[in-house]
Design a protein around this motif. Structure first.
Motif, short mmCIF file in Angstrom:
data_model
loop_
_atom_site.label_atom_id
_atom_site.label_comp_id
_atom_site.label_asym_id
_atom_site.label_seq_id
_atom_site.Cartn_x
_atom_site.Cartn_y
_atom_site.Cartn_z
N ASP A 65 17.96 6.96 -1.65
CA ASP A 65 18.64 7.58 -2.79
C ASP A 65 18.32 9.07 -2.79
O ASP A 65 17.44 9.51 -2.06
N SER B 49 7.30 14.37 -2.26
CA SER B 49 7.27 14.92 -0.89
C SER B 49 8.70 15.21 -0.46
O SER B 49 9.12 14.84 0.63
N VAL C 84 13.31 19.32 -5.55
CA VAL C 84 13.84 19.21 -6.92
C VAL C 84 12.67 18.99 -7.88
O VAL C 84 12.66 19.50 -9.01
N TRP D 195 9.16 30.40 19.93
CA TRP D 195 8.48 29.37 20.73
C TRP D 195 9.47 28.69 21.67
O TRP D 195 10.67 28.64 21.40
N HIS E 61 15.84 26.85 8.17
CA HIS E 61 15.28 26.21 6.98
C HIS E 61 14.10 27.03 6.48
O HIS E 61 13.37 27.60 7.28
N ILE F 53 3.68 19.85 9.42
CA ILE F 53 3.71 18.38 9.53
C ILE F 53 2.31 17.80 9.26
O ILE F 53 2.15 16.87 8.48
C1 LIG Z 1 12.80 25.40 12.40
C2 LIG Z 1 11.49 24.80 11.97
C3 LIG Z 1 10.57 24.40 12.94
C4 LIG Z 1 9.34 23.85 12.56
N1 LIG Z 1 8.48 23.45 13.53
C5 LIG Z 1 7.32 22.87 13.18
C6 LIG Z 1 6.41 22.43 14.17
O1 LIG Z 1 6.64 22.58 15.37
N2 LIG Z 1 5.26 21.83 13.76
C7 LIG Z 1 4.97 21.67 12.44
O2 LIG Z 1 3.90 21.12 12.12
N3 LIG Z 1 5.80 22.09 11.48
C8 LIG Z 1 6.96 22.69 11.81
N4 LIG Z 1 7.82 23.12 10.83
C9 LIG Z 1 7.45 22.93 9.41
C10 LIG Z 1 7.67 21.46 9.06
O3 LIG Z 1 8.97 21.06 9.42
C11 LIG Z 1 7.48 21.21 7.56
O4 LIG Z 1 6.38 21.92 7.07
C12 LIG Z 1 7.28 19.69 7.35
O5 LIG Z 1 8.42 19.00 7.79
C13 LIG Z 1 6.99 19.38 5.89
O6 LIG Z 1 7.04 17.99 5.72
P1 LIG Z 1 7.51 17.35 4.32
O7 LIG Z 1 7.44 15.89 4.51
O8 LIG Z 1 6.75 17.98 3.22
O9 LIG Z 1 9.01 17.84 4.16
P2 LIG Z 1 10.27 17.41 5.05
O10 LIG Z 1 9.89 17.09 6.44
O11 LIG Z 1 11.28 18.50 4.82
O12 LIG Z 1 10.78 16.06 4.38
C14 LIG Z 1 11.31 16.07 3.08
C15 LIG Z 1 12.13 14.80 2.93
O13 LIG Z 1 12.58 14.69 1.58
C16 LIG Z 1 13.95 14.39 1.59
N5 LIG Z 1 14.54 14.98 0.35
C17 LIG Z 1 14.76 16.27 0.06
N6 LIG Z 1 15.29 16.39 -1.16
C18 LIG Z 1 15.43 15.14 -1.65
C19 LIG Z 1 15.93 14.60 -2.87
N7 LIG Z 1 16.40 15.39 -3.84
N8 LIG Z 1 15.92 13.27 -3.03
C20 LIG Z 1 15.42 12.45 -2.06
N9 LIG Z 1 14.92 12.90 -0.88
C21 LIG Z 1 14.94 14.23 -0.69
C22 LIG Z 1 14.51 15.04 2.86
O14 LIG Z 1 15.71 14.40 3.25
C23 LIG Z 1 13.38 14.78 3.82
O15 LIG Z 1 13.49 13.51 4.41
C24 LIG Z 1 9.04 23.70 11.19
C25 LIG Z 1 9.96 24.10 10.21
C26 LIG Z 1 11.17 24.64 10.59
C27 LIG Z 1 12.14 25.08 9.52
#
Ligand SMILES: Cc1cc2nc3c(=O)[nH]c(=O)nc-3n(C[C@H](O)[C@H](O)[C@H](O)COP(=O)(O)OP(=O)(O)OC[C@H]3O[C@@H](n4cnc5c(N)ncnc54)[C@H](O)[C@@H]3O)c2cc1C
Length: 326
Positions: free
Chosen positions: A65, A94, A100, A143, A185, A218
């Motif tokens: 959702d 997360s 949001v 990179w 992003h 990550i």
């Molecule tokens: C181009 C790029 C390259 C990167 N490369 C690296 C790397 O090599 N190594 C590294 O460690 N980090 C990297 N990062 C950073 C890394 O991607 C993020 O810091 C990491 O993904 C954060 O994890 P998260 O689970 O907090 O958020 P996310 O991985 O963004 O996951 C958030 C989740 O929440 C979901 N979501 C969002 N809004 C809603 C909503 N309203 N309702 C329900 N679900 C929702 C999304 O669909 C997603 O599945 C990179 C970032 C970018 C932009």
């Protein structure tokens, strides 16, 4: 290491390892090697799906959702999604950089964010080394991470906002590779001002927990997620949940604050100012230490920061300070 500690073996979804990293800055270039993998490369959809399957194995309920709104009172939290409404006692949020939920708590989610663009490029380039190049973009780095089978994760990120799409495509073509879809992003590089309410805590990018020097998030997303679960397990009530989490993330916040100053030193003073003169304030061993040990989550910034600055520079600064003070 973090995954292994929670009983998950990431091996099946690791596409490639780099035991060799080529670092390029304005003062020159050098190679860092290690017998252990320095960088492990995954495809995010495969990695995320693998983690989801492990969670399902543990018996979690999974609902697809989109969160539209969240509200809370003394006794519960209500989430309004596109498909349904959910009521629970606690929420570990997360939902990423554009969270949001972080916004609903009163945070400005645009503040303190870096920006990164990436593409999966195809062709023939180095397959056995990862490349980190600080000369292609100001206040950040580009990179090239080989994924195997002629695929390369190529990207550019900076703490200075801009549209780096064309710059990235030019870089990819210069390497002799063909770009794929280019995605951009935000990456939040400072923890949010409001990280908790009594029943809600922010983790990962929602909480602003990416590393300002490397842009990595990550590891920190998984780590803060684990800390939130621990805070919940240890808590006897809502007040405890919030307090426990803030106590548990405090050392990480200090670590990432240090990383913020490292990023200013690395991309600003060292690369843009000293690098132009063909010099670097940072020792190769110290930088190697950062890439080998901090990026792989083995140690924190406070443990490598001293070794990064060249001892000759520390001695020089000490002499200048002594002379100024006498
Ligand atoms: C181009 C790029 C390259 C990167 N490369 C690296 C790397 O090599 N190594 C590294 O460690 N980090 C990297 N990062 C950073 C890394 O991607 C993020 O810091 C990491 O993904 C954060 O994890 P998260 O689970 O907090 O958020 P996310 O991985 O963004 O996951 C958030 C989740 O929440 C979901 N979501 C969002 N809004 C809603 C909503 N309203 N309702 C329900 N679900 C929702 C999304 O669909 C997603 O599945 C990179 C970032 C970018 C932009």
């Amino acid at each position: 290491m973090l995954l292994q500690n929670v009983g998950i073996d990431p091996e099946p979804v690791i596409r490639n390892y780099c035991g060799k990293v080529v670092v390029v800055n304005n003062a020159g270039s050098f190679v860092i090697t290690d017998s252990r993998p320095i960088i492990s490369i995954v495809s995010r959809d495969e990695f995320d799906n693998y983690l989801l399957l492990r969670a399902l194995d543990e018996g979690v309920d999974y609902v697809v959702d989109r969160v539209m709104r969240i509200s809370y009172d003394e006794d519960s939290v209500k989430i309004v999604g596109v498909n349904d409404t959910y009521i629970g006692k606690y929420v570990i949020a997360s939902d990423g950089a554009n969270s949001v939920i972080a916004k609903a708590l009163g945070n400005d989610i645009r503040a303190n964010t870096a920006i990164a663009f990436m593409t999966i490029a195809h062709g023939n380039y180095f397959d056995d080394a990862c490349i980190i190049d600080m000369t292609r973009i100001k206040w950040g780095y580009s990179w090239v991470f080989p994924r195997g089978d002629g695929e390369y994760d190529v990207g550019m990120g900076s703490i200075h906002w801009g549209n780096y799409r064309t710059q990235l495509i030019n870089y990819v073509n210069k390497l002799g590779l063909r770009e794929g879809v280019v995605l951009g992003h935000p990456i939040p590089i400072k923890h949010r001002k409001i990280l908790t309410t009594k029943r809600i805590v922010l983790t990962g990018d929602a909480g602003g927990f990416a590393d300002p020097t490397t842009g990595e998030g990550i590891f920190y997303a998984m780590y803060t997620g684990a800390l939130a679960a621990l805070a919940l397990r240890k808590s006897g009530g809502p007040q405890d949940f919030s307090r426990n989490y803030l106590n548990l993330v405090d050392p990480l916040i200090r670590n990432l604050s240090l990383a913020y100053y490292v990023s200013l030193g690395t991309y600003g003073i060292d690369n843009l100012i000293m690098g132009r003169l063909g010099m670097s304030a940072f020792s190769i061993d110290g930088t190697g230490n950062l890439i080998k040990n901090v990026m792989s989550g083995r140690v924190w910034y406070s443990q490598v920061i001293k070794s990064m600055v060249k001892s000759s520079l520390i001695k020089g600064l000490t002499v200048i300070m002594r002379k100024t003070l006498t």
